[in-house]
Design a protein around this motif. Structure first.
Motif, PDB file in Angstrom:
ATOM      1  N   ALA A 134     107.078  67.969 -40.273  1.00  0.00           N
ATOM      2  CA  ALA A 134     107.289  66.526 -40.316  1.00  0.00           C
ATOM      3  C   ALA A 134     108.779  66.190 -40.380  1.00  0.00           C
ATOM      4  CB  ALA A 134     106.565  65.923 -41.519  1.00  0.00           C
ATOM      5  N   VAL A 135     109.500  66.892 -41.232  1.00  0.00           N
ATOM      6  CA  VAL A 135     110.935  66.650 -41.389  1.00  0.00           C
ATOM      7  C   VAL A 135     111.686  67.073 -40.133  1.00  0.00           C
ATOM      8  CG1 VAL A 135     112.985  67.310 -42.720  1.00  0.00           C
ATOM      9  CG2 VAL A 135     110.850  66.747 -43.890  1.00  0.00           C
ATOM     10  N   TYR A 136     111.298  68.188 -39.541  1.00  0.00           N
ATOM     11  CA  TYR A 136     111.931  68.644 -38.298  1.00  0.00           C
ATOM     12  C   TYR A 136     111.758  67.596 -37.198  1.00  0.00           C
ATOM     13  CZ  TYR A 136     112.717  71.283 -34.021  1.00  0.00           C
ATOM     14  OH  TYR A 136     113.164  71.688 -32.795  1.00  0.00           O
ATOM     15  N   ARG A 137     110.562  67.040 -37.097  1.00  0.00           N
ATOM     16  CA  ARG A 137     110.275  66.081 -36.022  1.00  0.00           C
ATOM     17  C   ARG A 137     110.829  64.685 -36.302  1.00  0.00           C
ATOM     18  NH1 ARG A 137     105.792  67.728 -32.797  1.00  0.00           N
ATOM     19  NH2 ARG A 137     106.066  65.801 -31.638  1.00  0.00           N
ATOM     20  N   PHE A 138     110.764  64.242 -37.572  1.00  0.00           N
ATOM     21  CA  PHE A 138     111.060  62.845 -37.856  1.00  0.00           C
ATOM     22  C   PHE A 138     112.163  62.605 -38.881  1.00  0.00           C
ATOM     23  CE2 PHE A 138     106.403  62.522 -36.667  1.00  0.00           C
ATOM     24  CZ  PHE A 138     106.650  62.104 -35.370  1.00  0.00           C
ATOM     25  N   GLY A 139     112.671  63.623 -39.531  1.00  0.00           N
ATOM     26  CA  GLY A 139     113.817  63.451 -40.410  1.00  0.00           C
ATOM     27  C   GLY A 139     113.530  63.302 -41.881  1.00  0.00           C
ATOM     28  N   LEU A 171      93.272  61.366 -30.635  1.00  0.00           N
ATOM     29  CA  LEU A 171      93.983  60.243 -31.252  1.00  0.00           C
ATOM     30  C   LEU A 171      95.488  60.376 -31.056  1.00  0.00           C
ATOM     31  CD1 LEU A 171      93.983  57.632 -32.866  1.00  0.00           C
ATOM     32  CD2 LEU A 171      93.906  59.019 -34.956  1.00  0.00           C
ATOM     33  N   GLN A 172      96.019  61.578 -31.249  1.00  0.00           N
ATOM     34  CA  GLN A 172      97.450  61.791 -31.056  1.00  0.00           C
ATOM     35  C   GLN A 172      97.848  61.445 -29.625  1.00  0.00           C
ATOM     36  OE1 GLN A 172      98.832  65.822 -31.525  1.00  0.00           O
ATOM     37  NE2 GLN A 172     100.933  65.273 -31.069  1.00  0.00           N
ATOM     38  N   LYS A 173      97.100  61.932 -28.671  1.00  0.00           N
ATOM     39  CA  LYS A 173      97.410  61.678 -27.263  1.00  0.00           C
ATOM     40  C   LYS A 173      97.330  60.183 -26.948  1.00  0.00           C
ATOM     41  CE  LYS A 173      96.131  62.993 -22.600  1.00  0.00           C
ATOM     42  NZ  LYS A 173      95.222  63.748 -21.744  1.00  0.00           N
ATOM     43  N   SER A 174      96.310  59.521 -27.438  1.00  0.00           N
ATOM     44  CA  SER A 174      96.150  58.090 -27.204  1.00  0.00           C
ATOM     45  C   SER A 174      97.322  57.292 -27.777  1.00  0.00           C
ATOM     46  CB  SER A 174      94.838  57.608 -27.827  1.00  0.00           C
ATOM     47  OG  SER A 174      94.725  56.220 -27.766  1.00  0.00           O
ATOM     48  N   LEU A 175      97.716  57.611 -28.999  1.00  0.00           N
ATOM     49  CA  LEU A 175      98.836  56.895 -29.621  1.00  0.00           C
ATOM     50  C   LEU A 175     100.156  57.211 -28.925  1.00  0.00           C
ATOM     51  CD1 LEU A 175      97.808  57.204 -33.369  1.00  0.00           C
ATOM     52  CD2 LEU A 175      97.895  55.108 -32.007  1.00  0.00           C
ATOM     53  N   ALA A 176     100.346  58.460 -28.554  1.00  0.00           N
ATOM     54  CA  ALA A 176     101.578  58.840 -27.844  1.00  0.00           C
ATOM     55  C   ALA A 176     101.668  58.120 -26.498  1.00  0.00           C
ATOM     56  CB  ALA A 176     101.634  60.349 -27.657  1.00  0.00           C
ATOM     57  N   GLU A 177     100.554  58.006 -25.796  1.00  0.00           N
ATOM     58  CA  GLU A 177     100.544  57.300 -24.509  1.00  0.00           C
ATOM     59  C   GLU A 177     100.846  55.812 -24.676  1.00  0.00           C
ATOM     60  OE1 GLU A 177      96.720  58.304 -22.870  1.00  0.00           O
ATOM     61  OE2 GLU A 177      97.423  60.246 -22.129  1.00  0.00           O
ATOM     62  N   SER A 178     100.596  55.292 -25.871  1.00  0.00           N
ATOM     63  CA  SER A 178     100.908  53.889 -26.167  1.00  0.00           C
ATOM     64  C   SER A 178     102.338  53.728 -26.673  1.00  0.00           C
ATOM     65  CB  SER A 178      99.930  53.335 -27.208  1.00  0.00           C
ATOM     66  OG  SER A 178      98.623  53.337 -26.701  1.00  0.00           O
ATOM     67  N   GLY A 179     103.090  54.826 -26.712  1.00  0.00           N
ATOM     68  CA  GLY A 179     104.493  54.759 -27.087  1.00  0.00           C
ATOM     69  C   GLY A 179     104.791  55.018 -28.555  1.00  0.00           C
ATOM     70  N   TYR A 180     103.800  55.467 -29.323  1.00  0.00           N
ATOM     71  CA  TYR A 180     104.009  55.706 -30.749  1.00  0.00           C
ATOM     72  C   TYR A 180     104.413  57.159 -30.995  1.00  0.00           C
ATOM     73  CZ  TYR A 180     101.543  51.276 -31.097  1.00  0.00           C
ATOM     74  OH  TYR A 180     101.164  49.971 -30.956  1.00  0.00           O
ATOM     75  N   ASN A 181     105.224  57.371 -32.034  1.00  0.00           N
ATOM     76  CA  ASN A 181     105.649  58.714 -32.428  1.00  0.00           C
ATOM     77  C   ASN A 181     104.666  59.268 -33.443  1.00  0.00           C
ATOM     78  OD1 ASN A 181     108.019  58.677 -30.865  1.00  0.00           O
ATOM     79  ND2 ASN A 181     109.044  57.489 -32.456  1.00  0.00           N
ATOM     80  N   VAL A 182     103.796  60.149 -32.986  1.00  0.00           N
ATOM     81  CA  VAL A 182     102.711  60.666 -33.813  1.00  0.00           C
ATOM     82  C   VAL A 182     102.538  62.151 -33.540  1.00  0.00           C
ATOM     83  CG1 VAL A 182     100.240  60.495 -34.276  1.00  0.00           C
ATOM     84  CG2 VAL A 182     101.515  58.446 -33.701  1.00  0.00           C
ATOM     85  N   ILE A 183     102.320  62.925 -34.598  1.00  0.00           N
ATOM     86  CA  ILE A 183     101.910  64.310 -34.416  1.00  0.00           C
ATOM     87  C   ILE A 183     100.666  64.562 -35.261  1.00  0.00           C
ATOM     88  CG2 ILE A 183     104.181  65.234 -33.833  1.00  0.00           C
ATOM     89  CD1 ILE A 183     104.369  66.347 -36.687  1.00  0.00           C
ATOM     90  N   ALA A 184      99.808  65.424 -34.758  1.00  0.00           N
ATOM     91  CA  ALA A 184      98.645  65.890 -35.513  1.00  0.00           C
ATOM     92  C   ALA A 184      98.948  67.319 -35.946  1.00  0.00           C
ATOM     93  CB  ALA A 184      97.394  65.839 -34.647  1.00  0.00           C
ATOM     94  N   PHE A 185      98.736  67.606 -37.213  1.00  0.00           N
ATOM     95  CA  PHE A 185      99.083  68.911 -37.756  1.00  0.00           C
ATOM     96  C   PHE A 185      97.883  69.469 -38.507  1.00  0.00           C
ATOM     97  CE2 PHE A 185     101.011  72.089 -40.407  1.00  0.00           C
ATOM     98  CZ  PHE A 185     102.071  72.568 -39.638  1.00  0.00           C
TER      99      PHE A 185
END
Length: 142
Positions: free
Chosen positions: A71-76, A40-54
């Motif tokens: 989460a804060v490190y990656r997205f603020g 799911l993370q890879k699919s969403l990232a390939e569609s241009g979305y900022n997503v991480i799976a943790f």
């Protein structure tokens, strides 16, 4: 940024997709569904979305702390918590063993408390804004 807790089912994945489509950066928490989360993370990232799976066991405060730090490190910051970690046991409650009952409560109640407490205290209360959506198991309406 939105945190979707406990990415273990189709409805959970749909939540992550919907928030990503709305323009949110999404942190998807999973505990055991490694392959599904990565796909799911890879699919969403390939569609241009900022997503991480943790991967985090949200019953454990240290795992919650590490996930929030990432989460804060990656997205603020964190704007919304979808607090949907939950499970049920296959037996009716009146027949459950104590250890099964305690395992259910540790995820359905304690883990949601850990997530809400951490995020509210560090982000929502100081900023005077933020949203927590707590969900419950369908077993609660039996």
């Amino acid at each position: 940024m939105v945190t979707v807790d406990f990415l273990e089912s189709i409805p959970d994945a749909n939540l992550a997709i919907r928030f990503a489509e709305q323009g949110y950066n999404v942190v998807m928490n999973y505990n055991s569904s490694v392959q599904s989360a990565i796909i799911l993370q890879k699919s969403l990232a390939e569609s241009g979305y900022n997503v991480i799976a943790f991967k985090a066991n949200v019953r454990n405060r240290l795992d919650v702390d590490l996930m929030v730090k990432e989460a804060v490190y990656r997205f603020g910051s964190i704007d919304i918590l979808i607090n949907n970690a939950g499970m049920s046991h296959s037996a009716y409650s009146i027949y459950e063993k104590q250890e099964d009952w305690e395992r259910v409560l540790s995820l359905n109640l304690t883990a949601q408390f850990f997530m809400a407490q951490k995020i509210a205290n560090e982000f929502f209360i100081p900023k005077k804004k933020g949203k927590i959506v707590n969900t419950c198991s369908l077993s609660g309406i039996m």
